[in-house]
Design an enzyme around this catalytic site. Structure first.
Site, PDB file in Angstrom:
ATOM      1  N   GLY A   1      -2.232  -4.288   0.872  1.00 32.83           N
ATOM      2  CA  GLY A   1      -2.348  -5.612   1.755  1.00 32.83           C
ATOM      3  C   GLY A   1      -1.194  -6.678   1.411  1.00 32.83           C
ATOM      4  O   GLY A   1      -1.158  -7.641   1.934  1.00 32.83           O
TER       5      GLY A   1
ATOM      6  N   ASN B   1       3.738  -5.478   5.988  1.00 29.65           N
ATOM      7  CA  ASN B   1       2.661  -6.137   6.236  1.00 29.65           C
ATOM      8  C   ASN B   1       2.945  -7.575   6.988  1.00 29.65           C
ATOM      9  O   ASN B   1       2.259  -8.022   7.835  1.00 29.65           O
ATOM     10  CB  ASN B   1       1.752  -6.582   5.062  1.00 29.65           C
ATOM     11  CG  ASN B   1       1.196  -5.289   4.754  1.00 29.65           C
ATOM     12  OD1 ASN B   1       0.568  -4.436   5.259  1.00 29.65           O
ATOM     13  ND2 ASN B   1       0.962  -4.998   3.138  1.00 29.65           N
TER      14      ASN B   1
ATOM     15  N   HIS C   1      -0.405   5.197   7.086  1.00 28.73           N
ATOM     16  CA  HIS C   1      -0.158   5.493   5.646  1.00 28.73           C
ATOM     17  C   HIS C   1       0.090   6.813   5.508  1.00 28.73           C
ATOM     18  O   HIS C   1      -0.629   7.582   5.840  1.00 28.73           O
ATOM     19  CB  HIS C   1      -1.286   5.149   4.757  1.00 28.73           C
ATOM     20  CG  HIS C   1      -1.559   3.385   4.869  1.00 28.73           C
ATOM     21  ND1 HIS C   1      -2.313   2.651   5.680  1.00 28.73           N
ATOM     22  CD2 HIS C   1      -0.957   2.376   3.836  1.00 28.73           C
ATOM     23  CE1 HIS C   1      -2.489   1.382   5.170  1.00 28.73           C
ATOM     24  NE2 HIS C   1      -1.425   1.328   4.358  1.00 28.73           N
TER      25      HIS C   1
ATOM     26  N   SER D   1       0.811  -1.266   0.108  1.00 24.26           N
ATOM     27  CA  SER D   1      -0.122   0.028  -0.210  1.00 24.26           C
ATOM     28  C   SER D   1       0.833   1.347   0.009  1.00 24.26           C
ATOM     29  O   SER D   1       0.478   2.479  -0.377  1.00 24.26           O
ATOM     30  CB  SER D   1      -0.920  -0.061   1.276  1.00 24.26           C
ATOM     31  OG  SER D   1      -0.138  -0.247   2.208  1.00 24.26           O
TER      32      SER D   1
ATOM     33  N   ASP E   1      -4.856   6.601  10.077  1.00 29.23           N
ATOM     34  CA  ASP E   1      -4.569   5.342  10.784  1.00 29.23           C
ATOM     35  C   ASP E   1      -3.251   5.184  11.205  1.00 29.23           C
ATOM     36  O   ASP E   1      -2.901   4.349  11.771  1.00 29.23           O
ATOM     37  CB  ASP E   1      -4.790   4.233   9.525  1.00 29.23           C
ATOM     38  CG  ASP E   1      -3.895   4.695   8.344  1.00 29.23           C
ATOM     39  OD1 ASP E   1      -2.930   5.335   8.397  1.00 29.23           O
ATOM     40  OD2 ASP E   1      -3.892   3.860   7.124  1.00 29.23           O
TER      41      ASP E   1
END
Length: 228
Positions: A93, A121, A207, A56, A204
């Site tokens: 993801g 991730n 990001h 991402s 979040d």
């Protein structure tokens, strides 16, 4: 009579040409036409390619694609008159396992520079360190098998200490160790001067914002500029 017919034929021919030229000017150009034209021009003008293969962060989650750091890199390259086409192969993801599974599909044609941005991730999910390391090595091996002349840049990654100091420390070591082993160029930490800074990250906290991506591009360019 025969000369008159010949003259009429020529007259009709030139009238036809004039009509065609007028119609060309009246054609409505659609967005699709422009995109196809731009793509064709890009293929014609750009003799080399840089593929960003990541998650991402590369995809620019939460932002327009033109605000993600690979697009910023493209604009930098264009401003310098360099003949490179940037390809954004980021997938939100994505893990190293997912990257290993889709690398064959992505590399349908040779690329000149391959920027590998995966692993974050894995770290956030607590994937065994050996699995992350092996998956990254498999991707590196595949890319080089596909094109032995490719230049590979590995982006270093770090994670919060949620899973313990030992895991966090060993995770961080994966990237410089793989870079040294495979003689790769290394971006020490892609999120340098961005991670943990609220104003440079989205809600979040993970990001980067549009401004954050400008710093990611700067971190990337510090290494990429010497490669190209």
């Amino acid at each position: 009579m025969r000369n008159l017919l010949i003259f009429c034929y020529f007259l009709l021919f030139f009238i036809g040409l004039s009509c065609k030229e007028t119609k060309k000017e009246d054609i409505n150009i659609t967005t699709d036409d422009i995109e196809v034209s731009d793509n064709l021009q890009a293929v014609t003008k750009k003799s080399k390619s840089i593929l960003f293969f990541g998650d991402s962060l590369t995809a620019g989650l939460g932002l327009d694609i033109e605000d993600a750091f690979p697009a910023i890199i493209q604009r930098k390259i264009d401003s310098l008159g360099l003949s490179y086409q940037v390809i954004n192969a980021g997938l939100s993801g994505e893990t190293t396992a997912g990257g290993k599974n889709r690398i064959d599909w992505v590399l349908k044609q040779d690329v000149d520079i391959f920027v590998l941005e995966l692993g974050a991730n894995d770290g956030l999910r607590g994937v065994p360190l050996s699995e992350t390391r092996n998956n990254l090595q498999a991707i590196i091996d595949f890319v080089r098998q596909k094109n032995p002349e490719v230049k590979i840049i590995l982006t270093g990654m770090q994670i919060p200490p949620n899973l313990g100091v030992e895991y966090t420390t060993e995770f961080k070591k994966i990237f410089p160790e793989l870079a040294a082993k495979n003689k790769l160029e290394l971006i020490p930490f892609l999120l340098e001067n961005v991670a943990g800074i609220p104003d440079l990250n989205q809600a979040d906290g993970i990001h980067p914002t549009k401004e954050g991506h400008k710093i990611l591009a700067k971190n990337t360019w510090e290494v990429l500029k010497d490669v190209i």
